[in-house]
Scaffold this motif. Structure first.
Motif, PDB file in Angstrom:
ATOM      1  N   UNK A 173      -8.622   1.495  -4.232  1.00 56.85           N
ATOM      2  CA  UNK A 173      -7.604   2.536  -4.006  1.00 56.85           C
ATOM      3  C   UNK A 173      -6.933   2.933  -5.310  1.00 56.85           C
ATOM      4  N   UNK A 174      -6.689   4.238  -5.445  1.00 54.77           N
ATOM      5  CA  UNK A 174      -6.015   4.710  -6.645  1.00 54.77           C
ATOM      6  C   UNK A 174      -4.536   4.381  -6.573  1.00 54.77           C
ATOM      7  N   UNK A 186       0.113 -13.222  -8.353  1.00 54.03           N
ATOM      8  CA  UNK A 186       0.545 -12.232  -7.368  1.00 54.03           C
ATOM      9  C   UNK A 186       0.091 -10.870  -7.862  1.00 54.03           C
ATOM     10  N   UNK A 187      -0.459 -10.066  -6.927  1.00 50.94           N
ATOM     11  CA  UNK A 187      -0.872  -8.699  -7.246  1.00 50.94           C
ATOM     12  C   UNK A 187      -0.375  -7.769  -6.160  1.00 50.94           C
ATOM     13  N   UNK A 188       0.129  -6.617  -6.547  1.00 47.88           N
ATOM     14  CA  UNK A 188       0.619  -5.604  -5.608  1.00 47.88           C
ATOM     15  C   UNK A 188       0.144  -4.239  -6.083  1.00 47.88           C
ATOM     16  N   UNK A 189       0.060  -3.299  -5.158  1.00 42.24           N
ATOM     17  CA  UNK A 189      -0.333  -1.936  -5.510  1.00 42.24           C
ATOM     18  C   UNK A 189       0.403  -0.948  -4.613  1.00 42.24           C
ATOM     19  N   UNK A 190       0.293   0.328  -4.971  1.00 40.98           N
ATOM     20  CA  UNK A 190       0.856   1.381  -4.129  1.00 40.98           C
ATOM     21  C   UNK A 190       0.038   1.508  -2.856  1.00 40.98           C
ATOM     22  N   UNK A 191       0.736   1.630  -1.713  1.00 33.89           N
ATOM     23  CA  UNK A 191       0.077   1.872  -0.419  1.00 33.89           C
ATOM     24  C   UNK A 191       0.137   3.355  -0.070  1.00 33.89           C
ATOM     25  N   UNK A 192       1.306   3.937  -0.211  1.00 36.15           N
ATOM     26  CA  UNK A 192       1.483   5.382  -0.071  1.00 36.15           C
ATOM     27  C   UNK A 192       2.684   5.765  -0.927  1.00 36.15           C
ATOM     28  N   UNK A 193       3.224   6.971  -0.737  1.00 36.93           N
ATOM     29  CA  UNK A 193       4.271   7.456  -1.634  1.00 36.93           C
ATOM     30  C   UNK A 193       5.594   6.708  -1.471  1.00 36.93           C
ATOM     31  N   UNK A 194       5.777   5.999  -0.372  1.00 38.06           N
ATOM     32  CA  UNK A 194       7.017   5.253  -0.154  1.00 38.06           C
ATOM     33  C   UNK A 194       6.822   3.742  -0.124  1.00 38.06           C
TER      34      UNK A 194
END
Length: 376
Positions: A255-256, A274-282
């Motif tokens: 996912x971008x 720990x790794x996190x990323x954007x899921x959607x705009x919020x």
């Protein structure tokens, strides 16, 4: 029929006690006090019933007292030959938040165990962490979410049988089938050989100076490429869950969107990540957190959560989402204590997963409570 627990009083500490009462006394207490206890909830108002209720059957009723004053109750009844249902617990608001429920719960469970039950079930508003957390800490597991006239309920189940508890882990994908649990499920014994020995990796030089988590632990931002290299070397030493193997299929592009990566250190060596990323705009998504076995049970995960959450909210994401095996209470409980709430259940390649969501916006958190029916 009302059953007693074979005692006259249960000492709950702090001048609190509990003792068996009759079904009639429990119902009278409900009529007198329940609006003070549950009046803030949002409950659909049905028309008056036109049919009689089915026979209740065997029931257990306790009054909770502060000194001589009745300040709450618990009511449970048998659902079938194996299952008792914790139907109703109430405590006046001025006596909530004092640990009374947590101290009462083991006495209730001992009574159900002595009565010969295998399963204990209950339902609670999905955002009612004040009750859900003590239940999970006592060994209950999330079984699902359902919408009903009161809002959205979390269904919880406790097994008083160790083998059945292992079977619940198998069904969630948290553990592979093995031993007696595999036999009773009719599955081949596929007990995994266990975790690989963890190589000792020094904290890479590109790691930032980091945040002190106490106890000799630190949390360090690292480039994504560094995180992925460490993950590839240590994955087999951190996970023993029973996930679907996609084989040699080429994965689609990742996912971008931004990805944030941290390494957890202890004495200059890598202890987890720990790794996190954007899921959607919020929404930011906590993709992956792991501690090597030697570093579990020291409260590290609980201490790193606020650091990661502050960073993700600081990036402009008011919501943070995560997924966990339904029976992985060791992770779910700290998440709920950090302000996450149950949002749903899904089945994916890892098994049956609980969806959790945390809002940094108090207005949205209040909206979640209204949707669940916890508040008006």
């Amino acid at each position: 029929m009302c059953q007693s627990v074979g005692v006259t009083d249960l000492d709950l500490g702090g001048v609190y006690s509990a003792r068996p009462i009759s079904l009639e006394a429990y119902r009278a207490a409900c009529a007198r006090l329940e609006d003070r206890i549950f009046g803030g909830n949002s409950l659909f108002a049905f028309d008056p019933p036109v049919r009689a209720a089915p026979p209740l059957g065997e029931s257990w009723n306790w009054g909770v007292f502060h000194g001589a004053e009745l300040v709450g109750w618990h009511h449970a009844h048998a659902r079938d030959e194996r299952t008792v249902y914790m139907a109703d617990t109430g405590l006046l608001p001025e006596h909530q938040g004092r640990g009374v429920y947590s101290r009462l719960l083991p006495h209730l469970l001992d009574a159900f165990r002595s009565a010969g039950f295998t399963l204990v079930q209950s339902h609670h508003r999905a955002t009612n962490n004040a009750v859900i957390i003590p239940k999970l800490r006592a060994g209950f597991h999330l079984q699902g979410l359902s919408a009903y006239e009161g809002g959205v309920n979390a269904a919880l189940t406790l097994s008083l049988d160790d083998t059945y508890r292992q079977a619940m882990h198998v069904r969630s994908g948290f553990r592979a089938p093995s031993g007696e649990a595999a036999r009773r499920l009719g599955l081949p014994d596929e007990g995994l050989p266990g975790l690989a020995d963890a190589p000792s990796l020094p904290l890479p030089p590109e790691a930032e100076s980091g945040v002190d988590l106490g106890g000799g632990y630190g949390l360090h931002r690292v480039p994504t490429a560094t995180y992925r290299e460490v993950y590839a070397r240590l994955e087999a030493s951190a996970y023993e869950t029973d996930s679907f193997d996609w084989g040699d299929r080429d994965p689609a592009p990742a996912p971008r969107g931004p990805l944030w990566s941290w390494l957890i250190s202890h004495a200059g060596r890598v202890a987890g990540w720990q790794a996190s990323r954007a899921w959607d705009t919020r929404t930011a998504y906590m993709v992956n957190t792991a501690l090597l076995p030697a570093h579990r049970g020291h409260g590290v995960y609980t201490r790193l959560l606020p650091v990661v959450l502050d960073a993700l909210h600081g990036e402009g994401y008011p919501l943070v989402r995560s997924h966990h095996h339904l029976t992985n209470n060791a992770v779910i409980v700290p998440k709920l204590r950090a302000g996450f709430r149950f949002q749903g259940v899904q089945v994916d390649e890892h098994g049956v997963m609980a969806i959790l969501l945390r809002s940094a916006d108090p207005a949205y958190a209040a909206y979640m409570d209204r949707r669940s029916g916890l508040t008006r």
